[in-house]
Design a protein around this motif. Structure first.
Motif, PDB file in Angstrom:
ATOM      1  N   ALA A  44       0.826  -1.205   0.000  1.00 31.57           N
ATOM      2  CA  ALA A  44       0.000   0.000   0.000  1.00 31.57           C
ATOM      3  C   ALA A  44       0.858   1.252   0.000  1.00 31.57           C
ATOM      4  CB  ALA A  44      -0.932  -0.012   1.217  1.00 31.57           C
ATOM      5  N   ASP A  45       2.088   1.140   0.507  1.00 30.11           N
ATOM      6  CA  ASP A  45       3.008   2.280   0.541  1.00 30.11           C
ATOM      7  C   ASP A  45       3.852   2.372  -0.722  1.00 30.11           C
ATOM      8  OD1 ASP A  45       2.086   2.855   3.106  1.00 30.11           O
ATOM      9  OD2 ASP A  45       3.564   1.501   4.026  1.00 30.11           O
ATOM     10  N   GLY A  46       3.589   1.482  -1.703  1.00 30.31           N
ATOM     11  CA  GLY A  46       4.314   1.553  -2.958  1.00 30.31           C
ATOM     12  C   GLY A  46       5.635   0.819  -2.982  1.00 30.31           C
TER      13      GLY A  46
ATOM     14  N   GLY B 106     -13.353  -4.108   0.357  1.00 28.36           N
ATOM     15  CA  GLY B 106     -14.422  -3.347  -0.265  1.00 28.36           C
ATOM     16  C   GLY B 106     -13.985  -2.455  -1.412  1.00 28.36           C
ATOM     17  N   LEU B 107     -12.754  -2.586  -1.858  1.00 30.47           N
ATOM     18  CA  LEU B 107     -12.272  -1.746  -2.957  1.00 30.47           C
ATOM     19  C   LEU B 107     -12.795  -2.262  -4.294  1.00 30.47           C
ATOM     20  CD1 LEU B 107      -8.528  -1.204  -1.950  1.00 30.47           C
ATOM     21  CD2 LEU B 107     -10.471   0.294  -1.511  1.00 30.47           C
ATOM     22  N   ARG B 108     -13.056  -1.344  -5.196  1.00 33.94           N
ATOM     23  CA  ARG B 108     -13.452  -1.711  -6.550  1.00 33.94           C
ATOM     24  C   ARG B 108     -12.340  -1.408  -7.545  1.00 33.94           C
ATOM     25  NH1 ARG B 108     -19.242   0.639  -7.918  1.00 33.94           N
ATOM     26  NH2 ARG B 108     -18.889  -0.751  -9.709  1.00 33.94           N
ATOM     27  N   VAL B 109     -11.443  -0.511  -7.191  1.00 32.31           N
ATOM     28  CA  VAL B 109     -10.304  -0.140  -8.026  1.00 32.31           C
ATOM     29  C   VAL B 109      -9.091  -0.004  -7.125  1.00 32.31           C
ATOM     30  CG1 VAL B 109      -9.329   1.573  -9.600  1.00 32.31           C
ATOM     31  CG2 VAL B 109     -11.780   1.111  -9.650  1.00 32.31           C
ATOM     32  N   TRP B 110      -7.953  -0.540  -7.560  1.00 31.44           N
ATOM     33  CA  TRP B 110      -6.718  -0.376  -6.784  1.00 31.44           C
ATOM     34  C   TRP B 110      -5.523  -0.430  -7.723  1.00 31.44           C
ATOM     35  CZ3 TRP B 110     -10.056  -4.510  -6.253  1.00 31.44           C
ATOM     36  CH2 TRP B 110      -9.630  -5.741  -6.750  1.00 31.44           C
ATOM     37  N   ARG B 111      -4.432   0.091  -7.229  1.00 29.49           N
ATOM     38  CA  ARG B 111      -3.213   0.153  -8.027  1.00 29.49           C
ATOM     39  C   ARG B 111      -2.577  -1.233  -8.128  1.00 29.49           C
ATOM     40  NH1 ARG B 111      -0.295   4.457  -9.397  1.00 29.49           N
ATOM     41  NH2 ARG B 111      -1.401   5.750  -7.872  1.00 29.49           N
TER      42      ARG B 111
END
Length: 424
Positions: free
Chosen positions: A5-7, A33-38
């Motif tokens: 999450a911190d890249g 619950g995310l629908r879009v993530w990196r």
């Protein structure tokens, strides 16, 4: 997973582990619950080195050309085959592959080539000779072998933070590279996972086949007692024993599959870490069948192979008609057909789509010259396959991945022309 999450960039020793970590990250994002993530930056060591080379070259810090491992291996095979001083051996291609592995090990363990001077054997002399010729070829073409890259890359090509995950041990070349990057202020962490206490028992059996069967029965018994467990069986040389292991696991975990000789689809109860050869995947096997049907040679025309190619124009609609055509030609003793002969039969027996595919393929190969560069052959193969409707539409995920891997393989083949020259 929190570091992603911190890249942070995670580096793994194998593609399988990289894929596993990506899947776990995707599952965690969905559960949150995310629908879009990196997309997480998770890649293998080899991929990190190649990507860093690309960054350095684009920035002008390196001017060499990247040499794919497949091309390097082919060059080594040709160097060994062309060596008149090499004693006659049964498999010079195998000797070339072994010599290339030796070249890689010298770099992995930071052993100078001059160390070979200390060994007065025919093998050491041959390896010195081959390395000398290989280096001259690299210099002439401005190539950079992947084994040489870690010593030349700059820290500017790396992300600011690297986490090494899943490495049981690292080679001296890897350690030296990481140390140099740390000195240049790249944050590097090493993680091996959680250690666990275990109990080791030695069991002696008569042969390898009995070992595999015993391991499969043990796994089935363990899972019956503790259904929630996830087990790993470590099988040396799994790639060569893949079918034996698959048979043994099917017999105890999916007994019904043995009634038909084993399911053609991969089991959902277990996974084999050694991938099957690409040529055994149905979509790619059909691609080979198409190529053989049109360019198999005069002695074995082979166009009858097109009757069973599923990933081709009109197969679903004409499957029954094609089976009937196949039965008729066999009953008449027609074992081998040219594309033109099969096209005539297809028109006669209600296989219009097959006839159209055969006509389109024949037109494609009509003007092919006998010898051209691999890059031109790769382009021709793509065009021929497209003309017959391969691989069809509505591919599922495994089929799509197989198609991508096949395309990458042909691209690798096309890139070997500086080694091979024109080919028939």
């Amino acid at each position: 997973m929190e570091s992603l999450a911190d890249g942070e960039t995670i580096v793994t020793p194998t593609r399988r582990l990289a894929y596993y970590l990506k899947e776990r990250w995707n599952e965690a994002c969905l559960a949150g619950g995310l629908r879009v993530w990196r997309t997480p930056d998770i890649l293998t060591w080899d991929a990190l080195i190649e990507r860093s080379f690309v960054h350095d070259r684009q920035a002008g810090r390196l001017h060499a050309r990247w040499l794919p491992v497949s091309t390097a291996r082919l060059k080594w095979q040709r160097i060994v085959r062309a060596d008149g001083e090499t004693l006659a051996v049964l498999a010079k291609d195998g000797l070339g592959a072994a010599a290339y592995r030796s070249w890689q090990r010298l770099h992995d363990y930071l052993i100078p080539v001059s160390a070979l001077d200390e060994t007065d054997t025919a093998e050491a002399a041959a390896l010195r000779r081959w390395i000398h010729r290989y280096r001259r070829w690299l210099d002439a073409g401005n190539w950079l072998d992947p084994s040489q890259a870690p010593a030349l890359l700059s820290s500017e090509s790396l992300p600011g933070s690297l986490r090494m995950f899943g490495f049981d041990s690292m080679t001296p070349a890897q350690e030296a590279f990481l140390t140099r990057m740390q000195d240049a202020r790249v944050d590097i962490r090493k993680s091996r996972g959680h250690a666990r206490q275990g109990r080791c028992i030695k069991v002696t059996l008569d042969d390898e086949r009995e070992e595999i069967d015993a391991a499969a029965r043990w796994a089935a018994h363990r899972l019956q007692e503790r259904p929630g467990d996830r087990l790993a069986l470590v099988v040396p040389g799994l790639r060569e024993r893949r079918q034996d292991v698959r048979r043994a696991l099917n017999a105890v975990l999916e007994p019904g599959s043995t009634l038909t000789g084993g399911s053609s689809a991969p089991s959902g109860l277990f996974e084999l870490a050694a991938a099957a050869p690409l040529s055994s995947v149905a979509l790619v096997a059909d691609a080979f069948e198409v190529l053989t049907a049109f360019i198999g040679g005069d002695d074995d025309a082979g166009a009858e192979r097109m009757l069973e190619v599923r990933y081709c124009r009109g197969f679903e609609q004409e499957a029954l008609a094609r089976a009937g055509l196949d039965a008729r030609r066999l009953s008449r003793g027609q074992r081998s057909l040219s594309p033109q002969q099969l096209e005539s039969l297809a028109e006669r027996y209600d296989c219009a789509e097959l006839a159209a595919a055969l006509q389109a393929g024949s037109q494609k190969i009509g003007n092919w010259s006998e010898k051209v560069l691999p890059s031109i052959w790769a382009k021709r193969f793509f065009e021929l396959l497209d003309s017959v409707g391969w691989p069809g539409e509505a591919l599922d995920s495994p089929e799509h991945q197989a198609r991508q891997r096949w395309q990458a393989l042909l691209a690798d083949f096309g890139a070997t022309e500086e080694v091979t020259g024109d080919l028939s």
